[in-house]
Structure formats: structure tokens, C-alpha cells
Design a protein around this motif. Structure first.
Motif, PDB file in Angstrom:
ATOM      1  N   TYR B  34       0.854  -1.189   0.000  1.00  0.00           N
ATOM      2  CA  TYR B  34       0.000   0.000   0.000  1.00  0.00           C
ATOM      3  C   TYR B  34       0.897   1.250   0.000  1.00  0.00           C
ATOM      4  O   TYR B  34       1.963   1.256   0.618  1.00  0.00           O
ATOM      5  CB  TYR B  34      -0.856   0.063   1.271  1.00  0.00           C
ATOM      6  N   TYR B  36       0.451   5.384   0.903  1.00  0.00           N
ATOM      7  CA  TYR B  36      -0.314   6.525   1.389  1.00  0.00           C
ATOM      8  C   TYR B  36       0.616   7.741   1.334  1.00  0.00           C
ATOM      9  O   TYR B  36       1.833   7.610   1.302  1.00  0.00           O
ATOM     10  CB  TYR B  36      -0.748   6.337   2.851  1.00  0.00           C
ATOM     11  N   GLN B  38       1.004  11.910   3.092  1.00  0.00           N
ATOM     12  CA  GLN B  38       0.486  12.879   4.044  1.00  0.00           C
ATOM     13  C   GLN B  38       1.069  14.234   3.696  1.00  0.00           C
ATOM     14  O   GLN B  38       2.275  14.465   3.855  1.00  0.00           O
ATOM     15  CB  GLN B  38       0.833  12.483   5.480  1.00  0.00           C
ATOM     16  N   GLY B  43      -4.618  14.807   6.988  1.00  0.00           N
ATOM     17  CA  GLY B  43      -4.680  13.387   7.271  1.00  0.00           C
ATOM     18  C   GLY B  43      -4.048  12.575   6.152  1.00  0.00           C
ATOM     19  O   GLY B  43      -3.987  13.013   5.009  1.00  0.00           O
ATOM     20  N   PRO B  44      -3.561  11.369   6.460  1.00  0.00           N
ATOM     21  CA  PRO B  44      -3.002  10.512   5.407  1.00  0.00           C
ATOM     22  C   PRO B  44      -4.031  10.253   4.321  1.00  0.00           C
ATOM     23  O   PRO B  44      -5.226  10.142   4.584  1.00  0.00           O
ATOM     24  CB  PRO B  44      -2.649   9.228   6.165  1.00  0.00           C
ATOM     25  N   TYR B  46      -4.910   7.783   0.974  1.00  0.00           N
ATOM     26  CA  TYR B  46      -4.634   6.558   0.230  1.00  0.00           C
ATOM     27  C   TYR B  46      -4.275   6.906  -1.213  1.00  0.00           C
ATOM     28  O   TYR B  46      -4.899   7.771  -1.839  1.00  0.00           O
ATOM     29  CB  TYR B  46      -5.861   5.654   0.257  1.00  0.00           C
ATOM     30  N   HIS B  49      -2.661   0.496  -4.149  1.00  0.00           N
ATOM     31  CA  HIS B  49      -2.105  -0.710  -3.575  1.00  0.00           C
ATOM     32  C   HIS B  49      -2.070  -1.811  -4.621  1.00  0.00           C
ATOM     33  O   HIS B  49      -2.764  -1.733  -5.651  1.00  0.00           O
ATOM     34  CB  HIS B  49      -2.875  -1.158  -2.322  1.00  0.00           C
ATOM     35  N   TYR B  87       4.281   7.096   2.364  1.00  0.00           N
ATOM     36  CA  TYR B  87       4.470   5.906   3.179  1.00  0.00           C
ATOM     37  C   TYR B  87       4.193   4.645   2.359  1.00  0.00           C
ATOM     38  O   TYR B  87       3.141   4.524   1.728  1.00  0.00           O
ATOM     39  CB  TYR B  87       3.512   5.918   4.369  1.00  0.00           C
ATOM     40  N   PHE B 103       2.575   2.857  10.034  1.00  0.00           N
ATOM     41  CA  PHE B 103       3.249   3.897   9.264  1.00  0.00           C
ATOM     42  C   PHE B 103       4.669   4.062   9.792  1.00  0.00           C
ATOM     43  O   PHE B 103       4.859   4.344  10.949  1.00  0.00           O
ATOM     44  CB  PHE B 103       2.517   5.230   9.410  1.00  0.00           C
TER      45      PHE B 103
END
Lengths: 111, 113
Positions: B34, B36, B38, B43-44, B46, B49, B87, B103
Motif C-alpha cells: 500500500y 499513502y 500525508q 490526514g493521510p 490513500y 495498492h 508511506y 506507518f
């Protein structure tokens, strides 16, 4: 479709005060999560709720309580705030164990 | 969940492709990769994936090596708004009750004008 919303955006508390952080999602997700993020620490899971009516502890649950009020809402309560709880709090939701979607965060300062 | 290793930072020029590497040499057969990101103070978010095959969506492409021990996230035309911490997370969809995302420190991408 607002996704995941959190209130308040900012909060300042004095040590010993209590407050509830609110989280709601409109994506009909079963699972919801509360994380905290501190500088250099990454995100750490506080509590999660796999489905309505269930809650479980994460990595750092001490000092917090949660309520899964219904499928949409998952609240995080600090009964007696401490300076160590100064952090940014993120709520997230997902369909079961799939991709998690995060809210904008609540910035909390405990003096 | 398997551990991931990412360089701490990289930069690229606006409009160019940004290729963000991730090593996950201990990945197991049912674990997904996955990504992500930020953006500062948010907020993180998506991104994408994948399991084995390369994946593409409106945000990015994910290239996973044949042995699955590493992957690359590609932002085809980076913009200043892509400056963020990215991440890489390896995770099994069959994780037990504690289905948290782990994370790490991520990689800070700086897009320069």
C-alpha cells in the motif's frame, strides 16, 4: 459525500479537563479507527472498532475511552487530559480490513 | 506485517516523473503493498495498492518487482501539490483483529519549481 469528518479542528485543554473528539463517516464503512501522531513517532493506533457495537484496544489505549455510537460515528474521550496527550488525532474508516480513509485531524494541546 | 525500508527524502522537478522506491524483502505471499501520503497538516491519503501486478490509477502507478521484494511508486507528472511524506506499507488483508496500519517514517518528496 464528505468522507470522514472530525470535530473540533483545534482544542486547548488544561491538565485534568475532559473532552470528547467526534468522528463521523458517510461511506457506510464497518470499521473505524483512532490514531495519534506525534513528531518523529508516526501514527499509533489508540482504539478501533471492527463493526458497530464492538471496540478494541490498539497500541496506546491508556488514558482514552471510545464509543461506537452507531455505524457512522466513533468518538474518543479523554477523561482527565495530561500534557502527554498533546498530539494530532486522526480518525479513519474502512470496509473491513481494506483501505483506510482518514479525516483531517484534531490538534490537541494540553497545558 | 513485513517491514519496509524507504530513503528519507528525495526531490524532483515540477512536471517530471517522481519515482519513489520501497524495499520489502520479507514480504509474504498474501501481503499487499500500500502507498499513502500525508501532505503537511492533513490526514493521510490513500494512493494505491497492489499484490503482484503493476497497478495504475488516476493518481499514480505502482510497479512491483517480480520477486515482490521491492516496489516503486510513480507520480508521472509531479506538481508542487505532490510535496508530501509518502508511506509504503506492507499489509495482509487477512490480518487478525488488530488491523492497524503501521506507518514508518516514510519518504519526504519535495517537488521544486
Amino acid at each position: 459525500n464528505a468522507g470522514v469528518t472530525q470535530t473540533p479542528k483545534f482544542q486547548v485543554l488544561k491538565t485534568g479537563q475532559s473532552m470528547t473528539l467526534q468522528c463521523a463517516q458517510d461511506m457506510n464503512h464497518n470499521s473505524m479507527y483512532w490514531y495519534r501522531q506525534d513528531p518523529g513517532m508516526g501514527l499509533r493506533l489508540i482504539y478501533y472498532s471492527a463493526s458497530e457495537g464492538t471496540t478494541d484496544k490498539g497500541e496506546v489505549p491508556n488514558g482514552y475511552n471510545v464509543s461506537r455510537l452507531n455505524k457512522r460515528e466513533f468518538s474518543l474521550r479523554l477523561e482527565s487530559a495530561a500534557p502527554s496527550q498533546t498530539s494530532v488525532y486522526f480518525c479513519a474508516s474502512s470496509v473491513a480490513k481494506e483501505t483506510q480513509y482518514f479525516g483531517p485531524g484534531t490538534r490537541l494541546l494540553v497545558l | 506485517d513485513a517491514k519496509t525500508t524507504q530513503p528519507p527524502s528525495m526531490d524532483c522537478a515540477e512536471g517530471r516523473a517522481a519515482n519513489l522506491p520501497c524495499n520489502h524483502s520479507t514480504i509474504s505471499g498474501n501481503e499487499y503493498v500500500y502507498w499513502y501520503r500525508q501532505i503537511h497538516s492533513q490526514g493521510p491519503q490513500y494512493i494505491i495498492h497492489g499484490l503482484k501486478n503493476n497497478e495504475t490509477n488516476e493518481m499514480a502507478s505502482l510497479i512491483i518487482t517480480e520477486d515482490r521484494k521491492s516496489s516503486t511508486l510513480i507520480l508521472p507528472h509531479a506538481t508542487l501539490r505532490d510535496t508530501a511524506v509518502y508511506y509504503c506499507i506492507v499489509r495482509s488483508p487477512y490480518t487478525g483483529a488488530n488491523s492497524k496500519l503501521t506507518f514508518g517514517k516514510g519518504i519526504t518528496l519535495s517537488v521544486r519549481p
